[in-house]
Design a protein around this motif. Structure first.
Motif, PDB file in Angstrom:
ATOM      1  N   HIS A  72       5.143  12.362  21.039  1.00 49.56           N
ATOM      2  CA  HIS A  72       5.654  11.060  20.660  1.00 49.56           C
ATOM      3  C   HIS A  72       7.194  11.465  20.277  1.00 49.56           C
ATOM      4  CE1 HIS A  72       2.552   8.239  20.618  1.00 49.56           C
ATOM      5  NE2 HIS A  72       1.993   9.180  19.620  1.00 49.56           N
ATOM      6  N   ARG A  94      -8.664   3.734  14.844  1.00 50.76           N
ATOM      7  CA  ARG A  94      -7.939   2.651  14.130  1.00 50.76           C
ATOM      8  C   ARG A  94      -6.822   3.400  13.222  1.00 50.76           C
ATOM      9  NH1 ARG A  94     -13.535   0.464  11.612  1.00 50.76           N
ATOM     10  NH2 ARG A  94     -14.150  -0.833  13.373  1.00 50.76           N
ATOM     11  N   VAL A 151      -5.785   9.279   5.315  1.00 53.98           N
ATOM     12  CA  VAL A 151      -4.998  10.209   6.373  1.00 53.98           C
ATOM     13  C   VAL A 151      -5.560  11.882   6.286  1.00 53.98           C
ATOM     14  CG1 VAL A 151      -3.059  10.651   7.554  1.00 53.98           C
ATOM     15  CG2 VAL A 151      -3.277   8.532   6.600  1.00 53.98           C
ATOM     16  N   ARG A 208      -4.866   5.631  14.649  1.00 55.23           N
ATOM     17  CA  ARG A 208      -3.829   5.927  15.195  1.00 55.23           C
ATOM     18  C   ARG A 208      -3.062   4.475  15.680  1.00 55.23           C
ATOM     19  NH1 ARG A 208      -7.127   9.298  19.732  1.00 55.23           N
ATOM     20  NH2 ARG A 208      -6.655  11.601  18.664  1.00 55.23           N
ATOM     21  N   PHE A 209      -3.906   3.532  15.769  1.00 55.05           N
ATOM     22  CA  PHE A 209      -3.328   2.309  15.846  1.00 55.05           C
ATOM     23  C   PHE A 209      -2.261   1.798  15.019  1.00 55.05           C
ATOM     24  CE2 PHE A 209      -3.432  -2.380  15.845  1.00 55.05           C
ATOM     25  CZ  PHE A 209      -2.795  -2.874  16.904  1.00 55.05           C
ATOM     26  N   MET A 210      -2.594   2.179  13.835  1.00 58.44           N
ATOM     27  CA  MET A 210      -1.764   1.772  12.743  1.00 58.44           C
ATOM     28  C   MET A 210      -0.634   2.793  12.367  1.00 58.44           C
ATOM     29  SD  MET A 210      -2.621  -1.360  11.947  1.00 58.44           S
ATOM     30  CE  MET A 210      -1.704  -1.651  10.357  1.00 58.44           C
ATOM     31  N   ALA A 211      -0.501   3.682  13.139  1.00 60.69           N
ATOM     32  CA  ALA A 211       0.694   4.550  13.316  1.00 60.69           C
ATOM     33  C   ALA A 211       0.447   5.652  11.847  1.00 60.69           C
ATOM     34  CB  ALA A 211       1.906   3.965  13.053  1.00 60.69           C
ATOM     35  N   LEU A 212      -0.851   5.774  11.716  1.00 61.84           N
ATOM     36  CA  LEU A 212      -1.217   6.570  10.425  1.00 61.84           C
ATOM     37  C   LEU A 212      -1.214   8.084  11.138  1.00 61.84           C
ATOM     38  CD1 LEU A 212      -3.567   4.536   8.307  1.00 61.84           C
ATOM     39  CD2 LEU A 212      -0.943   5.180   7.946  1.00 61.84           C
ATOM     40  N   LEU A 213      -1.936   8.085  12.090  1.00 62.43           N
ATOM     41  CA  LEU A 213      -2.104   9.204  12.987  1.00 62.43           C
ATOM     42  C   LEU A 213      -1.478   9.364  14.295  1.00 62.43           C
ATOM     43  CD1 LEU A 213      -5.755  10.156  12.175  1.00 62.43           C
ATOM     44  CD2 LEU A 213      -3.841  11.182  11.310  1.00 62.43           C
ATOM     45  N   PRO A 214      -0.934  10.358  14.916  1.00 64.16           N
ATOM     46  CA  PRO A 214      -0.576  10.221  16.142  1.00 64.16           C
ATOM     47  C   PRO A 214      -1.208  10.510  17.331  1.00 64.16           C
ATOM     48  CG  PRO A 214       0.073  12.546  15.360  1.00 64.16           C
ATOM     49  CD  PRO A 214      -0.702  11.575  14.385  1.00 64.16           C
ATOM     50  N   TYR A 215      -0.936   9.805  18.351  1.00 68.50           N
ATOM     51  CA  TYR A 215      -2.027   9.824  19.650  1.00 68.50           C
ATOM     52  C   TYR A 215      -1.937  11.152  20.252  1.00 68.50           C
ATOM     53  CZ  TYR A 215      -2.968   4.988  19.807  1.00 68.50           C
ATOM     54  OH  TYR A 215      -3.202   3.536  19.341  1.00 68.50           O
ATOM     55  N   TRP A 258       0.592  -1.267  -0.014  1.00 67.55           N
ATOM     56  CA  TRP A 258       0.083  -0.036   0.083  1.00 67.55           C
ATOM     57  C   TRP A 258       0.750   1.303  -0.090  1.00 67.55           C
ATOM     58  CZ3 TRP A 258      -1.724   3.121   4.324  1.00 67.55           C
ATOM     59  CH2 TRP A 258      -2.652   4.281   3.917  1.00 67.55           C
ATOM     60  N   ASP A 295     -12.568   5.957   5.868  1.00 64.13           N
ATOM     61  CA  ASP A 295     -11.736   5.000   5.834  1.00 64.13           C
ATOM     62  C   ASP A 295     -10.419   5.328   6.812  1.00 64.13           C
ATOM     63  OD1 ASP A 295     -10.159   2.868   5.144  1.00 64.13           O
ATOM     64  OD2 ASP A 295      -9.906   3.658   3.186  1.00 64.13           O
ATOM     65  N   TYR A 296     -10.030   4.447   7.526  1.00 64.55           N
ATOM     66  CA  TYR A 296      -9.080   4.700   8.463  1.00 64.55           C
ATOM     67  C   TYR A 296      -7.663   5.008   7.583  1.00 64.55           C
ATOM     68  CZ  TYR A 296      -7.582  -0.162   7.882  1.00 64.55           C
ATOM     69  OH  TYR A 296      -7.085  -1.411   7.415  1.00 64.55           O
ATOM     70  N   LYS A 297      -7.768   4.689   6.226  1.00 65.15           N
ATOM     71  CA  LYS A 297      -6.358   4.833   5.566  1.00 65.15           C
ATOM     72  C   LYS A 297      -6.514   5.953   5.005  1.00 65.15           C
ATOM     73  CE  LYS A 297      -7.266   1.158   2.949  1.00 65.15           C
ATOM     74  NZ  LYS A 297      -8.497   0.889   3.337  1.00 65.15           N
ATOM     75  N   GLU A 356     -16.561   8.435   1.827  1.00 66.42           N
ATOM     76  CA  GLU A 356     -16.498   7.139   2.703  1.00 66.42           C
ATOM     77  C   GLU A 356     -15.445   7.316   3.777  1.00 66.42           C
ATOM     78  OE1 GLU A 356     -17.745   3.592   2.625  1.00 66.42           O
ATOM     79  OE2 GLU A 356     -19.608   4.826   1.306  1.00 66.42           O
ATOM     80  N   ARG A 380       2.598  -3.838  13.262  1.00 67.74           N
ATOM     81  CA  ARG A 380       1.442  -3.746  13.513  1.00 67.74           C
ATOM     82  C   ARG A 380       0.529  -4.434  12.692  1.00 67.74           C
ATOM     83  NH1 ARG A 380       0.338   0.575  17.366  1.00 67.74           N
ATOM     84  NH2 ARG A 380       1.877  -0.017  18.869  1.00 67.74           N
ATOM     85  N   ALA A 406       3.637   7.469  12.583  1.00 67.35           N
ATOM     86  CA  ALA A 406       3.341   8.668  13.289  1.00 67.35           C
ATOM     87  C   ALA A 406       4.053   8.555  14.427  1.00 67.35           C
ATOM     88  CB  ALA A 406       1.802   8.760  13.427  1.00 67.35           C
ATOM     89  N   TYR A 407       4.582   7.635  15.031  1.00 68.15           N
ATOM     90  CA  TYR A 407       5.246   7.445  16.312  1.00 68.15           C
ATOM     91  C   TYR A 407       6.100   6.182  16.089  1.00 68.15           C
ATOM     92  CZ  TYR A 407       1.100   4.646  17.085  1.00 68.15           C
ATOM     93  OH  TYR A 407       0.187   3.604  16.865  1.00 68.15           O
TER      94      TYR A 407
END
Lengths: 194, 78
Positions: free
Chosen positions: B78, B65, B30, B67-74, A47, B26-28, B24, A92, A53-54
């Motif tokens: 960081h 979701r 960003v 954030r979990f996939m490190a596409l967005l920061p928490y 992909w 979508d968690y992808k 739509e 992940r 992001a971290y």
């Protein structure tokens, strides 16, 4: 009640420095676990390769792979089990249930993109003229300095101040203030002499 | 009555973007999700995002979701 196959979408991040053999081995395992559950792979792609992001396990970059498949619910469990097993290489992963419509929509949009992409390379030839025209805007930038000299007129008020500190205000201001200053000093001297 | 007359600020009625436009979630995606995040990377509240209840709920899960996939920061830290 018969168990019907579902659509799933798995996204997983691998280490950026993963060996190709390891990756191939993992992907083969995923494929096996899907095919053993009456499933079929709809899409298995790289992909993106992007900055995370971290940091995850001290990695700042990662490679994202996407896997869309249609299979019995057990397949998703097995896929996740394999991904969990290789957790040193896979940073992940996430598996989501999707619908047939969503899958078809994505397919259609991707096909559209592929069709439009070959046509897009034509615009670049038109772009260079704009770059030649670009250098003109910079001269418009130096507007702020003209706004700055406003304060200096207040400076001449204290007559005791020497003309030297007045020279510090920027650019155009010095000329006007110096004139004003000299006038002031002249009058002072005249007053002094008289 | 007076207080009503003095009210000079009319806020435009916000309509849920996901209801009106056919986007739509979508968690992808960003770029889209990052519009619903504050400078401090918090999820924008509904009063600011202008989303309806249903889509705000969806938004919060998709951002999580992502954030979990490190596409967005928490967080910013960081």
């Amino acid at each position: 009640m018969a168990i019907t196959p579902n659509y799933y979408e798995t996204l997983y991040i691998t280490r950026p420095d993963i060996q190709e053999e390891d990756l191939a081995k993992i992907q083969q395992k995923l494929q096996d676990s899907i095919s053993s559950n009456e499933g079929e792979i709809i899409k298995a792609d790289k992909w993106a390769e992007r900055n995370l992001a971290y940091e995850i396990q001290d990695h700042k970059k990662g490679t994202y792979y996407i896997l869309v498949f249609k299979a019995l619910p057990n397949a998703s469990k097995e896929v996740e089990k394999h991904l969990q097993f290789y957790r040193t290489d896979i940073l992940r992963f996430i598996t989501l249930k999707t619908t047939e419509e969503a899958v078809n929509k994505n397919k259609a949009s991707e096909e559209k993109k592929e069709k439009t992409e070959p046509t897009t390379p034509t615009p670049p030839p038109a772009a260079p003229p704009t770059t030649t025209a670009a250098p003109t805007p910079p001269p418009a930038a130096p507007e702020p300095p003209t706004a700055a000299p406003e304060p200096p007129p207040a400076a001449p008020e204290p007559p005791t101040a020497a003309p030297e500190p007045a020279a510090t205000p920027p650019t155009e201001a010095p000329a006007s203030t110096e004139e004003a200053k000299t006038e002031n000093t002249d009058t002072q001297e005249e007053g002094g002499t008289n | 009555m007076d207080s009503r007359r003095d009210r000079r600020f009319f806020s435009k009625k916000k309509v849920c973007r996901f209801c009106t436009e056919s986007i739509e979630m979508d968690y992808k995606n960003v770029d889209l999700l990052s519009r619903f995040i504050t400078d401090r990377k918090k999820i924008v509240p509904r009063r600011n995002s202008g989303l309806c209840a249903y889509h705000q709920r969806q938004l919060s899960t998709t951002i999580k979701r992502s954030r979990f996939m490190a596409l967005l920061p928490y967080t910013v830290l960081h």
